[in-house]
Write a protein that holds these residues in place. Structure first.
Motif, PDB file in Angstrom:
ATOM      1  N   UNK A   1       0.821  -1.210   0.000  1.00 39.49           N
ATOM      2  CA  UNK A   1       0.000   0.000   0.000  1.00 39.49           C
ATOM      3  C   UNK A   1       0.857   1.262   0.000  1.00 39.49           C
ATOM      4  N   UNK A   2       1.956   1.241   0.739  1.00 43.39           N
ATOM      5  CA  UNK A   2       2.855   2.401   0.767  1.00 43.39           C
ATOM      6  C   UNK A   2       3.483   2.622  -0.606  1.00 43.39           C
ATOM      7  N   UNK A   3       3.894   1.542  -1.266  1.00 41.84           N
ATOM      8  CA  UNK A   3       4.485   1.665  -2.602  1.00 41.84           C
ATOM      9  C   UNK A   3       3.459   2.190  -3.599  1.00 41.84           C
ATOM     10  N   UNK A   4       2.237   1.693  -3.528  1.00 43.67           N
ATOM     11  CA  UNK A   4       1.180   2.176  -4.427  1.00 43.67           C
ATOM     12  C   UNK A   4       0.891   3.658  -4.187  1.00 43.67           C
ATOM     13  N   UNK A   5       0.839   4.064  -2.937  1.00 46.24           N
ATOM     14  CA  UNK A   5       0.594   5.474  -2.620  1.00 46.24           C
ATOM     15  C   UNK A   5       1.705   6.357  -3.150  1.00 46.24           C
ATOM     16  N   UNK A   6       2.934   5.905  -3.015  1.00 48.92           N
ATOM     17  CA  UNK A   6       4.078   6.676  -3.514  1.00 48.92           C
ATOM     18  C   UNK A   6       4.034   6.799  -5.026  1.00 48.92           C
TER      19      UNK A   6
ATOM     20  N   UNK B   1       1.363   6.598  -6.951  1.00 51.84           N
ATOM     21  CA  UNK B   1       0.233   7.448  -7.329  1.00 51.84           C
ATOM     22  C   UNK B   1       0.544   8.926  -7.091  1.00 51.84           C
ATOM     23  N   UNK B   2       1.190   9.231  -5.984  1.00 51.13           N
ATOM     24  CA  UNK B   2       1.500  10.625  -5.659  1.00 51.13           C
ATOM     25  C   UNK B   2       2.484  11.214  -6.664  1.00 51.13           C
ATOM     26  N   UNK B   3       3.489  10.456  -7.058  1.00 46.52           N
ATOM     27  CA  UNK B   3       4.466  10.989  -8.012  1.00 46.52           C
ATOM     28  C   UNK B   3       3.880  11.029  -9.413  1.00 46.52           C
ATOM     29  N   UNK B   4       2.959  10.145  -9.730  1.00 49.95           N
ATOM     30  CA  UNK B   4       2.344  10.125 -11.052  1.00 49.95           C
ATOM     31  C   UNK B   4       1.382  11.300 -11.227  1.00 49.95           C
ATOM     32  N   UNK B   5       0.725  11.727 -10.172  1.00 47.62           N
ATOM     33  CA  UNK B   5      -0.220  12.838 -10.254  1.00 47.62           C
ATOM     34  C   UNK B   5       0.494  14.171 -10.390  1.00 47.62           C
ATOM     35  N   UNK B   6       1.661  14.278  -9.816  1.00 45.14           N
ATOM     36  CA  UNK B   6       2.409  15.535  -9.850  1.00 45.14           C
ATOM     37  C   UNK B   6       3.547  15.398 -10.853  1.00 45.14           C
ATOM     38  N   UNK B   7       3.210  15.443 -12.116  1.00 48.35           N
ATOM     39  CA  UNK B   7       4.207  15.215 -13.166  1.00 48.35           C
ATOM     40  C   UNK B   7       5.268  16.328 -13.220  1.00 48.35           C
ATOM     41  N   UNK B   8       4.905  17.517 -12.807  1.00 45.49           N
ATOM     42  CA  UNK B   8       5.862  18.628 -12.862  1.00 45.49           C
ATOM     43  C   UNK B   8       6.628  18.777 -11.552  1.00 45.49           C
ATOM     44  N   UNK B   9       6.416  17.874 -10.620  1.00 47.93           N
ATOM     45  CA  UNK B   9       7.161  17.803  -9.352  1.00 47.93           C
ATOM     46  C   UNK B   9       7.156  19.117  -8.581  1.00 47.93           C
ATOM     47  N   UNK B  10       5.998  19.732  -8.489  1.00 47.92           N
ATOM     48  CA  UNK B  10       5.863  20.925  -7.671  1.00 47.92           C
ATOM     49  C   UNK B  10       6.440  22.184  -8.290  1.00 47.92           C
ATOM     50  N   UNK B  11       6.678  22.196  -9.554  1.00 46.50           N
ATOM     51  CA  UNK B  11       7.267  23.343 -10.237  1.00 46.50           C
ATOM     52  C   UNK B  11       6.271  24.506 -10.264  1.00 46.50           C
ATOM     53  N   UNK B  12       6.769  25.706 -10.112  1.00 47.35           N
ATOM     54  CA  UNK B  12       5.934  26.909 -10.151  1.00 47.35           C
ATOM     55  C   UNK B  12       5.978  27.467 -11.563  1.00 47.35           C
ATOM     56  N   UNK B  13       4.811  27.721 -12.118  1.00 46.20           N
ATOM     57  CA  UNK B  13       4.722  28.220 -13.490  1.00 46.20           C
ATOM     58  C   UNK B  13       4.546  29.730 -13.486  1.00 46.20           C
TER      59      UNK B  13
END
Length: 112
Positions: A85-90, A92-104
């Motif tokens: 479950x921890x691996x799946x959560x990790x 999913x979280x990285x897949x949703x944030x494709x720009x890795x928190x970049x500010x546009x």
């Protein structure tokens, strides 16, 4: 309940007629309990010239699992589930944030 030597001399067996439990021990292993074994199966085990073969094909499928191993097994399965479950959560979280928190900048947003 008394232990009887098997013909191969590398094993022993004990039978409890009241509970129909059969205990079998081969050299180098712990005794194993088997439930609901008919008396003739125990007699055949004592009389056969190849008790290991007879045991493997006629008795081993009725093995009763040891109660002391079950809690460890449950803990092991629970730990594997938590890690999965921890691996799946990790992932999913990285897949949703494709720009890795970049500010546009505002101009970048309009061009897209």
């Amino acid at each position: 309940m008394e232990w009887a030597a098997l013909k191969s001399r590398q094993g022993r067996a004990a039978y409890d007629a009241e509970t129909r439990d059969l205990y079998v021990k081969f050299a180098g292993s712990a005794p194993v309990r088997h439930a609901n074994i008919p008396p003739h199966v125990y007699q055949n085990l004592l009389e056969t010239n190849d008790p290991h073969f007879y045991y493997t094909y006629y008795i081993a499928p009725s093995r009763v699992s040891s109660a002391r191993r079950q809690p460890a097994s449950i803990v092991s399965h629970g730990l594997k589930l938590v890690l999965l479950l921890a691996a799946c959560s990790l992932l999913m979280a990285t897949d949703l944030d494709r720009d890795h928190g970049r500010i546009f900048e505002e101009s970048e947003l309009r061009s897209k």
